[in-house]
Design an enzyme around this catalytic site. Sequence first.
Site, PDB file in Angstrom:
ATOM      1  N   GLU A 519       0.827  -1.213   0.000  1.00 32.01           N
ATOM      2  CA  GLU A 519       0.000   0.000   0.000  1.00 32.01           C
ATOM      3  C   GLU A 519       0.859   1.259   0.000  1.00 32.01           C
ATOM      4  O   GLU A 519       0.486   2.266  -0.588  1.00 32.01           O
ATOM      5  CB  GLU A 519      -0.927  -0.009   1.216  1.00 32.01           C
ATOM      6  CG  GLU A 519      -1.838   1.200   1.329  1.00 32.01           C
ATOM      7  CD  GLU A 519      -2.915   1.254   0.257  1.00 32.01           C
ATOM      8  OE1 GLU A 519      -3.660   2.245   0.224  1.00 32.01           O
ATOM      9  OE2 GLU A 519      -3.018   0.296  -0.541  1.00 32.01           O
ATOM     10  N   THR A 630     -11.241   8.440 -13.020  1.00 29.64           N
ATOM     11  CA  THR A 630     -10.328   7.831 -12.059  1.00 29.64           C
ATOM     12  C   THR A 630     -10.780   6.447 -11.609  1.00 29.64           C
ATOM     13  O   THR A 630     -10.092   5.807 -10.819  1.00 29.64           O
ATOM     14  CB  THR A 630     -10.124   8.771 -10.850  1.00 29.64           C
ATOM     15  OG1 THR A 630      -8.908   8.429 -10.184  1.00 29.64           O
ATOM     16  CG2 THR A 630     -11.293   8.681  -9.888  1.00 29.64           C
TER      17      THR A 630
END
Length: 655
Positions: A519, A630
């Site tokens: 992440e 997006t």
Amino acid sequence: MVFRKLPGVSASGMGLRLSQKFVFLLFLSGLVTLCFGALFFLPDSVRLKRIFLSKTETQPVTVGSGSENDATREHLKRPKDQEPPRGMTPAKGETTSTKLKSLSRNPTVSLEATEERLAGGKAQEDFTLPRSKTESKTESASEKAATSSSSSSNRAAMSDTFSYDKFKGCLLKPPLGRDTGRPSDPQTNERREKVKEMMKFSWDNYKRYAWGKNELRPLTKNGHIGNMFGGLRGASIIDSLDTLYIMGLMEEYNDAKEWVQTSLDLNSNGEASLFEVNIRYVGGLLAAYYLTGEEMYKSKVMELGEKLLPAFNTPTGIPRGVINLGSSGTSWSWGWASAGSSILAEFGTLHLEFVHLSELSRNPIYTEKVMNIRKLLNKIEKPHGLYPNFLSPVSGNWVQHHVSIGGLGDSFYEYLIKSYLMSDKTDENAKQMYYGAMEAIEANLVQKSPGGLTYMAEWRGGILDHKMGHLACFSGGMIGIGADDGAPEKRQHFLDLAAEITHTCHESYTRSATKLGPEAFRFDGGGEATATRLSDRYYILRPEVIESYMYMWRLTHDPKYREWGWEAVEALEQHCRVESGFSGIRDVYTMTASHDNMQQSFFLSETLKYLYLLFSDDDLLPLEDWVFNTEAHPLPIIRRGCLQDQATQEKTVSE
């Protein structure tokens, strides 16, 4: 009288010694300061506002007039330091169910509903903010020109109804290419077919175990709803429509289409993320309409678009992050957001979809709402030219000087360059804002590690945090698609920077045991492109690295990007594929997989779509005609000149 109860005070003479007067006045001033501080300096609270606002002032506004005041009705792509567990930091368990492109796709929802209504007729227009001298000088020309041309062209274009046939006539190429993008190279085609099989496998298991829910839990074989969509259902269905369609999975697409037609209920009364509903539901329905021409999608998306308008009813016109999709239309800020602020990546990731809502409805209000955001951002002073992540929707001032190209900031920058491209390169204001931001980013955030890796650090009030999030890895593709339209002498520089960033993100994958990226990864403490904190080791099927591979392949045709994409396919198959779908994993640095039991909807919308496009010919959704929002939903470039020419020709023929 109160003075009679004070010790040492004469009942008859009211005489106070000087020291007593001083103590009393000090106490009184402290009390007044405390009261006013509580009312005006703490985060916004509807409970405090009710003290001062009458019921008539707090009623929700209704749509219809088109004025700024009267109009009505997540990556989260999301930071770890401020995020709660599309994108924020997924907390263990349910928080991984949503991708916060602002690094908070699953924040704790604040119950401080905002009930402000803009006061005067021109409250938004007259609201002025401090600006730097240089910004004041440079802003007026481009902004006024952009506003003027935008307003005139909008009004001209809004005079007639939207014609799908005219839109199709203005595309340079067929959306699905000559042969649905099938590559001539057998190995590449075989890899493309593998990605298609992954999509079908994901979809079939979603349909079997979670149909109508938002996402699939593949380990427990049930559905997940979550709290990001305000009672809306079927997020995986909406997110998959265009992916199924371009892959030619028509039986699956028709099942999805039928569900939207018969079961998508927009009359929910829940608390939704404005950002997430916009990029997934509005973006998904818009893309499905533009690809197929099905009027049902247009009708649904226009109904949903109206429900989002009340979020803009703030003193500045900057929308709040959470909105009630029901009749009340109230909105408020996330409980975790600093001082009731709005998030840059959320209010800055509306432009593409809202311009298309105006295009379809012929109502300029949607474009006006997002252009007002631009107007405010152009006026406000920016530290070192950078855009901090938190902005007060009440005062219009920055709340913190935290800047990130990853969570909380990312898609704001993405939408600047894509707004310019989607306008057929006529939106000069978006162009100026994007390249101005890029100049500041390069001067302040772009770093080179001792090992030679280029990365985007985060900026906290002038202090660099040498961390780069997975969410920031979209920036390789963004910088690449913006290379052609900056200063000619910087074109190769931008392409080189895009390649370097993409290489760094690939390194974050190759340096893990699973060949999937964490992440967030750091460049301090002796490590490079690796996660040094246990809380950063997870992977939730994110697409950003693969997204940059796809763009860099189309821009350079360097075969390494397809090879890197295939490495990702193999890693997904080995570590994330389970019996009944795909699941994120909790630690990319161990071969013993611990799955998070969540098949994110953006895995279907973004990750698999970008992989499919990577192994397809460039004429499948060609970049000359389409930009991707997006959430990877394709939206067409608006060629106003072409549309107006067609309208003129039709008028001439009819006369």
